[in-house]
Design an enzyme around this catalytic site. Structure first.
Site, PDB file in Angstrom:
ATOM      1  N   LYS A 100      -4.566  -6.513   3.631  1.00  0.00           N
ATOM      2  CA  LYS A 100      -4.559  -5.465   2.606  1.00  0.00           C
ATOM      3  C   LYS A 100      -5.963  -5.225   2.064  1.00  0.00           C
ATOM      4  O   LYS A 100      -6.364  -4.080   1.815  1.00  0.00           O
ATOM      5  CB  LYS A 100      -3.618  -5.855   1.461  1.00  0.00           C
ATOM      6  N   HIS A 149      -7.741  -3.214   4.621  1.00  0.00           N
ATOM      7  CA  HIS A 149      -7.180  -1.853   4.503  1.00  0.00           C
ATOM      8  C   HIS A 149      -7.908  -1.084   3.412  1.00  0.00           C
ATOM      9  O   HIS A 149      -8.324   0.062   3.595  1.00  0.00           O
ATOM     10  CB  HIS A 149      -5.684  -1.963   4.194  1.00  0.00           C
ATOM     11  N   ASN A 150      -8.111  -1.725   2.271  1.00  0.00           N
ATOM     12  CA  ASN A 150      -8.775  -1.048   1.154  1.00  0.00           C
ATOM     13  C   ASN A 150     -10.251  -0.799   1.448  1.00  0.00           C
ATOM     14  O   ASN A 150     -10.816   0.210   1.026  1.00  0.00           O
ATOM     15  CB  ASN A 150      -8.626  -1.868  -0.126  1.00  0.00           C
ATOM     16  N   SER A 191       0.833  -1.202   0.000  1.00  0.00           N
ATOM     17  CA  SER A 191       0.000   0.000   0.000  1.00  0.00           C
ATOM     18  C   SER A 191       0.865   1.248   0.000  1.00  0.00           C
ATOM     19  O   SER A 191       1.899   1.306   0.663  1.00  0.00           O
ATOM     20  CB  SER A 191      -0.918   0.023   1.216  1.00  0.00           C
ATOM     21  N   GLU A 195     -10.344   2.148   3.535  1.00  0.00           N
ATOM     22  CA  GLU A 195     -10.052   3.272   2.637  1.00  0.00           C
ATOM     23  C   GLU A 195     -11.320   3.721   1.907  1.00  0.00           C
ATOM     24  O   GLU A 195     -11.591   4.927   1.796  1.00  0.00           O
ATOM     25  CB  GLU A 195      -8.981   2.835   1.638  1.00  0.00           C
TER      26      GLU A 195
END
Length: 490
Positions: free
Chosen positions: A187, A190-191, A134, A194
Protein backbone atom coordinates in the site's frame (compact mmCIF):
# COMPACT_ATOMS: atom_id res chain seq x y z
CA UNK A 1 -25.76 -13.94 23.73
CA UNK A 2 -26.63 -17.00 21.62
CA UNK A 3 -24.25 -18.11 18.88
CA UNK A 4 -26.85 -17.30 16.24
CA UNK A 5 -27.00 -13.72 17.47
CA UNK A 6 -23.26 -13.17 17.21
CA UNK A 7 -21.88 -10.97 14.43
CA UNK A 8 -19.55 -12.23 11.71
CA UNK A 9 -17.14 -9.32 11.97
CA UNK A 10 -16.50 -6.18 13.95
CA UNK A 11 -15.31 -2.74 12.89
CA UNK A 12 -13.81 -0.25 15.33
CA UNK A 13 -13.31 3.35 14.22
CA UNK A 14 -16.23 5.12 12.62
CA UNK A 15 -14.90 8.12 10.74
CA UNK A 16 -16.09 8.17 7.14
CA UNK A 17 -13.80 5.34 5.97
CA UNK A 18 -14.82 3.13 8.87
CA UNK A 19 -18.52 3.83 8.47
CA UNK A 20 -18.39 3.12 4.77
CA UNK A 21 -16.46 -0.13 5.09
CA UNK A 22 -18.80 -1.35 7.82
CA UNK A 23 -21.77 -0.66 5.55
CA UNK A 24 -19.93 -2.35 2.69
CA UNK A 25 -19.56 -5.55 4.71
CA UNK A 26 -23.16 -5.40 5.90
CA UNK A 27 -24.49 -4.85 2.38
CA UNK A 28 -22.71 -8.06 1.32
CA UNK A 29 -24.74 -10.04 3.84
CA UNK A 30 -22.30 -10.17 6.75
CA UNK A 31 -23.58 -9.27 10.19
CA UNK A 32 -21.43 -6.43 11.52
CA UNK A 33 -20.83 -5.01 14.98
CA UNK A 34 -19.44 -1.49 15.16
CA UNK A 35 -17.94 0.61 17.91
CA UNK A 36 -16.09 3.87 18.36
CA UNK A 37 -14.57 5.96 21.10
CA UNK A 38 -17.19 8.67 20.37
CA UNK A 39 -20.67 7.20 20.98
CA UNK A 40 -22.41 9.62 18.61
CA UNK A 41 -20.59 8.05 15.66
CA UNK A 42 -21.96 4.67 16.64
CA UNK A 43 -25.48 6.12 16.52
CA UNK A 44 -24.81 7.77 13.17
CA UNK A 45 -23.54 4.51 11.65
CA UNK A 46 -26.51 2.51 12.92
CA UNK A 47 -28.85 5.16 11.51
CA UNK A 48 -27.14 4.95 8.10
CA UNK A 49 -27.52 1.17 8.11
CA UNK A 50 -31.26 1.55 8.68
CA UNK A 51 -31.59 4.21 5.99
CA UNK A 52 -29.72 2.05 3.48
CA UNK A 53 -32.12 -0.88 3.80
CA UNK A 54 -31.96 -2.14 7.37
CA UNK A 55 -28.53 -3.63 6.85
CA UNK A 56 -27.39 -6.22 9.44
CA UNK A 57 -25.34 -3.83 11.56
CA UNK A 58 -25.41 -3.26 15.31
CA UNK A 59 -23.72 -0.58 17.38
CA UNK A 60 -21.94 -0.97 20.72
CA UNK A 61 -20.69 1.88 22.87
CA UNK A 62 -18.25 0.05 25.11
CA UNK A 63 -15.40 -2.26 24.09
CA UNK A 64 -16.51 -5.29 26.12
CA UNK A 65 -20.03 -5.50 24.71
CA UNK A 66 -18.55 -4.93 21.25
CA UNK A 67 -16.08 -7.81 21.60
CA UNK A 68 -18.67 -10.08 23.24
CA UNK A 69 -20.98 -9.58 20.25
CA UNK A 70 -18.61 -11.32 17.84
CA UNK A 71 -18.46 -14.97 16.82
CA UNK A 72 -15.20 -16.84 17.45
CA UNK A 73 -12.55 -16.57 16.24
CA UNK A 74 -13.33 -12.90 16.52
CA UNK A 75 -12.41 -10.76 13.51
CA UNK A 76 -12.06 -7.02 14.12
CA UNK A 77 -11.09 -4.39 11.54
CA UNK A 78 -9.57 -1.20 12.95
CA UNK A 79 -9.97 1.99 10.93
CA UNK A 80 -8.59 4.59 13.30
CA UNK A 81 -5.90 7.21 12.81
CA UNK A 82 -2.46 5.67 12.29
CA UNK A 83 0.06 5.84 15.09
CA UNK A 84 -0.72 6.22 18.78
CA UNK A 85 -4.48 5.81 18.30
CA UNK A 86 -3.95 2.34 16.84
CA UNK A 87 -1.71 1.33 19.75
CA UNK A 88 -4.27 2.59 22.25
CA UNK A 89 -7.12 0.76 20.53
CA UNK A 90 -5.13 -2.49 20.35
CA UNK A 91 -4.23 -2.17 24.04
CA UNK A 92 -7.91 -1.85 24.96
CA UNK A 93 -9.29 -4.59 22.72
CA UNK A 94 -6.49 -7.11 23.24
CA UNK A 95 -7.37 -7.31 26.93
CA UNK A 96 -10.77 -8.66 25.88
CA UNK A 97 -9.67 -10.96 23.08
CA UNK A 98 -8.60 -14.61 23.21
CA UNK A 99 -6.21 -16.97 21.50
CA UNK A 100 -6.97 -17.27 17.79
CA UNK A 101 -8.80 -13.94 17.49
CA UNK A 102 -7.80 -11.62 14.64
CA UNK A 103 -7.11 -7.89 14.65
CA UNK A 104 -6.83 -6.13 11.28
CA UNK A 105 -5.40 -2.62 11.00
CA UNK A 106 -6.78 -1.02 7.82
CA UNK A 107 -5.00 2.31 8.18
CA UNK A 108 -2.09 3.81 6.25
CA UNK A 109 0.58 2.56 8.63
CA UNK A 110 4.38 2.49 8.53
CA UNK A 111 5.08 -1.23 8.08
CA UNK A 112 7.57 -1.62 11.00
CA UNK A 113 4.74 -0.57 13.33
CA UNK A 114 2.65 -3.49 12.11
CA UNK A 115 5.59 -5.84 12.59
CA UNK A 116 6.04 -4.53 16.13
CA UNK A 117 2.35 -4.87 16.99
CA UNK A 118 2.22 -8.42 15.68
CA UNK A 119 5.19 -9.30 17.89
CA UNK A 120 3.58 -7.69 20.93
CA UNK A 121 0.39 -9.71 20.42
CA UNK A 122 2.21 -13.04 20.03
CA UNK A 123 2.21 -13.92 23.76
CA UNK A 124 -1.60 -13.73 23.73
CA UNK A 125 -1.70 -15.68 20.43
CA UNK A 126 -3.83 -12.97 18.86
CA UNK A 127 -3.21 -12.79 15.12
CA UNK A 128 -2.49 -9.38 13.63
CA UNK A 129 -2.95 -8.31 10.00
CA UNK A 130 -1.83 -5.03 8.41
CA UNK A 131 -4.15 -4.36 5.49
CA UNK A 132 -3.80 -1.49 3.05
CA UNK A 133 -7.13 -0.07 1.93
CA UNK A 134 -7.20 2.03 -1.24
CA UNK A 135 -10.07 3.77 -2.93
CA UNK A 136 -11.01 6.55 -0.55
CA UNK A 137 -14.48 6.95 0.87
CA UNK A 138 -16.23 5.72 -2.26
CA UNK A 139 -14.02 2.66 -2.50
CA UNK A 140 -14.57 1.78 1.15
CA UNK A 141 -18.33 1.77 0.58
CA UNK A 142 -18.55 0.21 -2.86
CA UNK A 143 -15.41 -1.89 -3.19
CA UNK A 144 -11.79 -0.95 -2.40
CA UNK A 145 -8.51 -2.59 -3.28
CA UNK A 146 -7.46 -4.49 -0.16
CA UNK A 147 -3.81 -5.39 0.52
CA UNK A 148 -3.52 -7.72 3.53
CA UNK A 149 -0.32 -9.05 5.05
CA UNK A 150 -0.13 -11.30 8.10
CA UNK A 151 -0.49 -14.93 9.16
CA UNK A 152 -1.89 -17.13 6.39
CA UNK A 153 -4.36 -18.61 8.87
CA UNK A 154 -5.73 -15.14 9.57
CA UNK A 155 -6.06 -14.35 5.88
CA UNK A 156 -7.92 -17.61 5.25
CA UNK A 157 -10.42 -16.69 7.99
CA UNK A 158 -10.87 -13.17 6.60
CA UNK A 159 -10.94 -14.09 2.92
CA UNK A 160 -14.68 -14.94 2.67
CA UNK A 161 -15.43 -11.42 3.90
CA UNK A 162 -12.82 -9.26 2.21
CA UNK A 163 -13.04 -11.12 -1.11
CA UNK A 164 -16.71 -10.16 -1.37
CA UNK A 165 -16.25 -6.61 -0.14
CA UNK A 166 -13.29 -5.74 -2.37
CA UNK A 167 -13.70 -4.25 -5.83
CA UNK A 168 -14.39 -6.92 -8.45
CA UNK A 169 -12.28 -6.67 -11.61
CA UNK A 170 -11.13 -10.02 -13.00
CA UNK A 171 -11.89 -11.41 -9.56
CA UNK A 172 -11.71 -9.74 -6.16
CA UNK A 173 -9.15 -6.94 -5.87
CA UNK A 174 -7.46 -8.54 -2.91
CA UNK A 175 -5.00 -11.37 -2.39
CA UNK A 176 -2.68 -12.79 0.23
CA UNK A 177 0.51 -10.74 -0.06
CA UNK A 178 2.69 -12.38 2.58
CA UNK A 179 3.56 -12.21 6.26
CA UNK A 180 3.11 -9.17 8.47
CA UNK A 181 4.30 -5.89 6.95
CA UNK A 182 3.81 -6.91 3.33
CA UNK A 183 0.32 -5.44 3.03
CA UNK A 184 1.37 -2.10 4.49
CA UNK A 185 4.41 -2.07 2.24
CA UNK A 186 2.49 -2.72 -0.95
CA UNK A 187 0.00 0.00 0.00
CA UNK A 188 2.88 2.39 0.75
CA UNK A 189 4.39 1.78 -2.68
CA UNK A 190 0.94 2.16 -4.24
CA UNK A 191 0.83 5.61 -2.68
CA UNK A 192 4.34 6.43 -3.92
CA UNK A 193 3.28 5.51 -7.46
CA UNK A 194 0.20 7.66 -6.91
CA UNK A 195 2.45 10.62 -6.02
CA UNK A 196 4.36 10.10 -9.27
CA UNK A 197 1.20 9.74 -11.35
CA UNK A 198 -0.34 12.90 -9.98
CA UNK A 199 2.82 14.96 -10.50
CA UNK A 200 3.23 13.68 -14.06
CA UNK A 201 -0.34 14.67 -14.89
CA UNK A 202 0.25 18.10 -13.33
CA UNK A 203 3.33 18.59 -15.50
CA UNK A 204 1.38 17.69 -18.62
CA UNK A 205 -1.27 20.21 -17.60
CA UNK A 206 1.40 22.88 -17.12
CA UNK A 207 2.77 22.41 -20.64
CA UNK A 208 -0.60 22.14 -22.35
CA UNK A 209 -1.84 25.27 -20.59
CA UNK A 210 1.21 27.51 -20.85
CA UNK A 211 2.83 26.33 -24.09
CA UNK A 212 -0.06 24.98 -26.14
CA UNK A 213 -2.48 27.53 -24.66
CA UNK A 214 -5.32 25.05 -24.06
CA UNK A 215 -8.35 26.36 -22.18
CA UNK A 216 -9.80 24.41 -19.29
CA UNK A 217 -12.60 23.15 -21.53
CA UNK A 218 -10.04 21.99 -24.10
CA UNK A 219 -8.02 20.33 -21.36
CA UNK A 220 -11.14 18.53 -20.16
CA UNK A 221 -11.85 17.32 -23.68
CA UNK A 222 -8.23 16.19 -24.13
CA UNK A 223 -8.17 14.17 -20.92
CA UNK A 224 -11.59 12.72 -21.71
CA UNK A 225 -10.22 11.53 -25.05
CA UNK A 226 -7.06 10.11 -23.44
CA UNK A 227 -9.22 8.18 -21.00
CA UNK A 228 -10.57 6.11 -23.89
CA UNK A 229 -7.17 4.59 -24.79
CA UNK A 230 -3.95 3.33 -23.26
CA UNK A 231 -3.95 6.10 -20.64
CA UNK A 232 -7.37 5.11 -19.29
CA UNK A 233 -7.23 5.40 -15.51
CA UNK A 234 -9.03 6.80 -12.51
CA UNK A 235 -6.66 9.78 -12.24
CA UNK A 236 -7.04 10.70 -15.93
CA UNK A 237 -10.80 10.38 -15.58
CA UNK A 238 -11.11 12.66 -12.57
CA UNK A 239 -8.67 15.17 -14.09
CA UNK A 240 -11.04 15.59 -17.03
CA UNK A 241 -13.86 16.27 -14.57
CA UNK A 242 -11.76 18.75 -12.58
CA UNK A 243 -11.06 20.87 -15.66
CA UNK A 244 -14.77 21.01 -16.50
CA UNK A 245 -15.94 22.23 -13.08
CA UNK A 246 -17.09 25.85 -13.09
CA UNK A 247 -16.64 28.00 -9.98
CA UNK A 248 -19.91 28.41 -8.08
CA UNK A 249 -18.52 30.80 -5.49
CA UNK A 250 -17.68 33.60 -7.92
CA UNK A 251 -19.89 32.63 -10.87
CA UNK A 252 -16.92 33.02 -13.19
CA UNK A 253 -14.08 30.80 -14.35
CA UNK A 254 -13.19 27.31 -13.15
CA UNK A 255 -12.50 25.99 -9.66
CA UNK A 256 -9.06 24.64 -10.62
CA UNK A 257 -7.77 28.16 -11.34
CA UNK A 258 -8.83 29.38 -7.88
CA UNK A 259 -7.01 26.67 -5.94
CA UNK A 260 -3.78 27.69 -4.19
CA UNK A 261 -0.78 25.94 -5.77
CA UNK A 262 0.34 24.31 -2.53
CA UNK A 263 0.06 20.53 -2.26
CA UNK A 264 -0.60 18.71 1.01
CA UNK A 265 0.62 15.24 1.97
CA UNK A 266 0.19 12.64 4.71
CA UNK A 267 3.62 11.03 4.68
CA UNK A 268 3.29 7.83 2.66
CA UNK A 269 5.16 9.27 -0.31
CA UNK A 270 8.04 10.22 1.96
CA UNK A 271 8.06 6.70 3.42
CA UNK A 272 8.30 5.26 -0.09
CA UNK A 273 11.30 7.39 -0.98
CA UNK A 274 12.96 6.58 2.35
CA UNK A 275 12.42 2.88 1.75
CA UNK A 276 13.81 3.14 -1.78
CA UNK A 277 17.03 4.49 -0.28
CA UNK A 278 17.02 1.76 2.37
CA UNK A 279 16.65 -0.95 -0.29
CA UNK A 280 19.19 0.68 -2.67
CA UNK A 281 16.48 0.85 -5.30
CA UNK A 282 16.20 3.79 -7.70
CA UNK A 283 12.85 5.60 -7.47
CA UNK A 284 13.56 8.97 -9.13
CA UNK A 285 10.03 9.64 -10.42
CA UNK A 286 8.50 9.23 -6.97
CA UNK A 287 11.34 11.21 -5.38
CA UNK A 288 10.81 14.03 -7.89
CA UNK A 289 7.10 14.05 -7.14
CA UNK A 290 7.82 14.31 -3.42
CA UNK A 291 10.28 17.15 -4.01
CA UNK A 292 7.67 18.93 -6.14
CA UNK A 293 5.29 18.87 -3.18
CA UNK A 294 7.98 20.29 -0.94
CA UNK A 295 8.67 23.02 -3.50
CA UNK A 296 4.97 23.84 -3.76
CA UNK A 297 4.97 24.48 -0.02
CA UNK A 298 7.45 27.35 -0.52
CA UNK A 299 4.72 29.51 -1.98
CA UNK A 300 5.81 32.78 -0.38
CA UNK A 301 9.42 32.30 -1.41
CA UNK A 302 8.41 31.44 -4.97
CA UNK A 303 6.29 34.56 -5.27
CA UNK A 304 9.29 36.69 -4.27
CA UNK A 305 11.74 34.73 -6.44
CA UNK A 306 9.49 35.15 -9.47
CA UNK A 307 10.12 38.89 -9.35
CA UNK A 308 13.81 38.53 -10.20
CA UNK A 309 14.54 34.97 -11.37
CA UNK A 310 13.49 35.09 -14.99
CA UNK A 311 13.33 32.20 -17.42
CA UNK A 312 13.60 32.09 -21.24
CA UNK A 313 12.35 35.22 -23.02
CA UNK A 314 10.78 33.19 -25.81
CA UNK A 315 8.94 29.87 -25.82
CA UNK A 316 9.35 27.47 -28.76
CA UNK A 317 6.25 27.21 -30.91
CA UNK A 318 4.90 23.73 -31.57
CA UNK A 319 1.69 22.93 -33.49
CA UNK A 320 -1.02 22.31 -30.90
CA UNK A 321 -2.16 18.96 -32.32
CA UNK A 322 1.39 17.61 -32.41
CA UNK A 323 2.12 18.77 -28.87
CA UNK A 324 -1.01 17.08 -27.54
CA UNK A 325 0.01 13.79 -29.17
CA UNK A 326 3.57 14.14 -27.91
CA UNK A 327 2.33 14.82 -24.38
CA UNK A 328 0.13 11.72 -24.53
CA UNK A 329 3.13 9.57 -25.51
CA UNK A 330 5.42 11.18 -22.92
CA UNK A 331 2.88 10.68 -20.15
CA UNK A 332 2.50 7.00 -21.01
CA UNK A 333 6.25 6.37 -20.97
CA UNK A 334 6.79 8.34 -17.77
CA UNK A 335 3.97 6.53 -15.96
CA UNK A 336 5.37 3.14 -16.96
CA UNK A 337 8.71 4.15 -15.45
CA UNK A 338 7.00 5.14 -12.21
CA UNK A 339 5.26 1.75 -11.96
CA UNK A 340 8.52 -0.02 -12.84
CA UNK A 341 10.25 1.72 -9.95
CA UNK A 342 7.43 0.79 -7.58
CA UNK A 343 7.45 -2.85 -8.61
CA UNK A 344 11.21 -3.07 -8.17
CA UNK A 345 10.91 -1.59 -4.70
CA UNK A 346 8.29 -4.16 -3.68
CA UNK A 347 10.49 -6.89 -5.16
CA UNK A 348 13.53 -5.72 -3.18
CA UNK A 349 11.61 -5.58 0.11
CA UNK A 350 9.90 -8.90 -0.54
CA UNK A 351 13.27 -10.58 -1.06
CA UNK A 352 14.74 -8.93 2.03
CA UNK A 353 11.84 -9.82 4.35
CA UNK A 354 11.07 -13.13 2.59
CA UNK A 355 7.44 -12.15 1.98
CA UNK A 356 7.09 -13.84 -1.39
CA UNK A 357 4.95 -11.05 -2.85
CA UNK A 358 3.53 -11.88 -6.29
CA UNK A 359 4.07 -8.75 -8.41
CA UNK A 360 1.55 -9.87 -11.02
CA UNK A 361 -1.06 -10.13 -8.28
CA UNK A 362 -0.16 -6.64 -7.07
CA UNK A 363 -0.94 -5.30 -10.53
CA UNK A 364 -4.17 -7.30 -10.67
CA UNK A 365 -5.56 -6.13 -7.33
CA UNK A 366 -4.79 -2.51 -8.29
CA UNK A 367 -7.10 -2.78 -11.31
CA UNK A 368 -10.20 -1.86 -9.33
CA UNK A 369 -11.12 0.24 -6.34
CA UNK A 370 -7.78 1.95 -5.87
CA UNK A 371 -6.51 5.38 -6.90
CA UNK A 372 -3.90 4.13 -9.37
CA UNK A 373 -6.23 1.76 -11.23
CA UNK A 374 -5.36 1.96 -14.91
CA UNK A 375 -5.85 0.05 -18.15
CA UNK A 376 -2.17 -0.75 -18.58
CA UNK A 377 -2.11 -2.68 -15.30
CA UNK A 378 -3.21 -5.61 -17.46
CA UNK A 379 0.05 -5.27 -19.41
CA UNK A 380 2.02 -5.07 -16.17
CA UNK A 381 0.22 -8.11 -14.75
CA UNK A 382 0.89 -10.09 -17.92
CA UNK A 383 4.57 -9.12 -17.86
CA UNK A 384 5.00 -10.72 -14.43
CA UNK A 385 2.85 -13.71 -15.33
CA UNK A 386 5.21 -14.41 -18.23
CA UNK A 387 8.29 -13.86 -16.07
CA UNK A 388 7.86 -13.65 -12.31
CA UNK A 389 11.59 -12.91 -11.96
CA UNK A 390 11.60 -10.00 -14.41
CA UNK A 391 14.54 -7.74 -13.57
CA UNK A 392 12.64 -4.62 -14.54
CA UNK A 393 9.28 -3.94 -16.14
CA UNK A 394 11.06 -1.98 -18.87
CA UNK A 395 12.61 -5.14 -20.33
CA UNK A 396 9.32 -6.97 -20.82
CA UNK A 397 9.10 -7.33 -24.63
CA UNK A 398 5.67 -5.73 -24.94
CA UNK A 399 6.49 -2.82 -22.61
CA UNK A 400 9.82 -2.31 -24.41
CA UNK A 401 8.05 -2.06 -27.76
CA UNK A 402 5.56 0.48 -26.42
CA UNK A 403 8.25 2.75 -24.99
CA UNK A 404 10.55 2.57 -28.00
CA UNK A 405 7.61 3.49 -30.22
CA UNK A 406 6.99 6.63 -28.16
CA UNK A 407 10.45 7.68 -27.00
CA UNK A 408 11.03 10.30 -29.71
CA UNK A 409 7.89 12.16 -28.59
CA UNK A 410 8.95 11.74 -24.96
CA UNK A 411 12.31 13.36 -25.70
CA UNK A 412 10.70 16.20 -27.63
CA UNK A 413 8.49 17.00 -24.65
CA UNK A 414 11.33 17.03 -22.10
CA UNK A 415 13.44 19.17 -24.45
CA UNK A 416 10.53 21.56 -24.91
CA UNK A 417 10.09 21.88 -21.14
CA UNK A 418 13.75 22.78 -20.68
CA UNK A 419 13.66 25.30 -23.54
CA UNK A 420 10.45 26.84 -22.23
CA UNK A 421 11.58 27.14 -18.62
CA UNK A 422 8.79 24.85 -17.40
CA UNK A 423 9.80 22.50 -14.61
CA UNK A 424 8.97 18.87 -15.35
CA UNK A 425 10.87 17.08 -12.59
CA UNK A 426 8.95 13.81 -12.63
CA UNK A 427 8.86 13.44 -16.40
CA UNK A 428 12.55 14.32 -16.66
CA UNK A 429 13.35 11.86 -13.88
CA UNK A 430 11.43 9.13 -15.68
CA UNK A 431 13.36 9.73 -18.90
CA UNK A 432 16.67 9.80 -17.03
CA UNK A 433 15.71 6.52 -15.34
CA UNK A 434 15.05 4.98 -18.74
CA UNK A 435 18.28 6.35 -20.20
CA UNK A 436 20.34 5.17 -17.25
CA UNK A 437 18.82 1.71 -17.26
CA UNK A 438 19.24 1.18 -21.01
CA UNK A 439 22.97 2.04 -21.05
CA UNK A 440 25.51 -0.74 -20.61
CA UNK A 441 28.11 1.71 -19.30
CA UNK A 442 27.54 4.73 -17.09
CA UNK A 443 30.00 7.41 -15.89
CA UNK A 444 30.02 5.73 -12.47
CA UNK A 445 33.60 4.70 -13.18
CA UNK A 446 34.65 8.34 -12.66
CA UNK A 447 32.71 8.60 -9.39
CA UNK A 448 34.39 5.44 -8.13
CA UNK A 449 37.79 6.85 -9.17
CA UNK A 450 37.05 9.99 -7.14
CA UNK A 451 36.06 7.86 -4.13
CA UNK A 452 39.30 5.94 -4.43
CA UNK A 453 41.33 9.18 -4.77
CA UNK A 454 40.12 10.84 -1.58
CA UNK A 455 39.14 7.83 0.52
CA UNK A 456 41.00 4.75 -0.77
CA UNK A 457 37.63 3.11 -1.32
CA UNK A 458 39.08 0.86 -4.06
CA UNK A 459 37.54 -0.17 -7.35
CA UNK A 460 37.11 -3.10 -9.69
CA UNK A 461 38.44 -3.17 -13.26
CA UNK A 462 36.75 -4.20 -16.48
CA UNK A 463 39.82 -6.12 -17.68
CA UNK A 464 41.17 -7.83 -14.55
CA UNK A 465 39.81 -9.72 -11.56
CA UNK A 466 40.28 -8.40 -8.05
CA UNK A 467 40.02 -5.17 -6.09
CA UNK A 468 42.38 -2.26 -6.84
CA UNK A 469 43.60 1.02 -5.40
CA UNK A 470 45.60 3.72 -7.17
CA UNK A 471 48.07 6.23 -5.66
CA UNK A 472 46.57 8.94 -7.84
CA UNK A 473 48.65 12.01 -6.99
CA UNK A 474 52.03 10.39 -6.49
CA UNK A 475 53.37 7.35 -8.37
CA UNK A 476 50.11 6.63 -10.19
CA UNK A 477 50.70 2.96 -9.56
CA UNK A 478 47.95 0.51 -8.81
CA UNK A 479 47.89 -2.03 -6.03
CA UNK A 480 45.83 -5.08 -6.90
CA UNK A 481 43.70 -7.46 -4.81
CA UNK A 482 43.45 -5.16 -1.79
CA UNK A 483 41.79 -6.59 1.29
CA UNK A 484 38.24 -5.47 1.99
CA UNK A 485 39.43 -3.57 5.07
CA UNK A 486 40.49 -0.70 2.79
CA UNK A 487 36.98 -0.24 1.42
CA UNK A 488 34.97 2.39 3.27
CA UNK A 489 31.55 3.89 3.02
CA UNK A 490 30.54 7.01 1.12
Amino acid sequence: MSASALSDVGLYGLAVMGQNFALNMASHGFSVSVSNRSPEKVDATVARAKEEGNLPLRGFKDPKSFVDSLSKPRKIVLLVQAGAAVDATIATLSELLEEGDILVDGGNEWFPNSQRRAKELEPKKIMFVGMGVSGGEEGARNGPSLMPGGPREAYDALSPIISKCAAQVDGPCTTYLGSIGSGNYVKMVHNGIEYGDMQLIAEVYDVLKHVAGLTNDELSATFTDWNQGELQSFLIEITAVIFSRKDDLTSSGHVVDKILDKTGMKGTGRWTVQEAAERSTAAPTMAAALDARYMSGRKGERVEAAKTLKGPSTIPQVPKAQLIEDMKAALYCSKICSYAQGMNLIKAASEHFEWGVDLGECARIWKGGCIIRAAFLDDIKNAYIKNADLDNLLVDPFITSQILERQAAWRRVVTLCVASGIAAPAMTASLSYFDSYRRARLPANLVQAQRDFFGAHTYERVDKEGVFHCLWDDTHKEIGDIAGRMAGEL
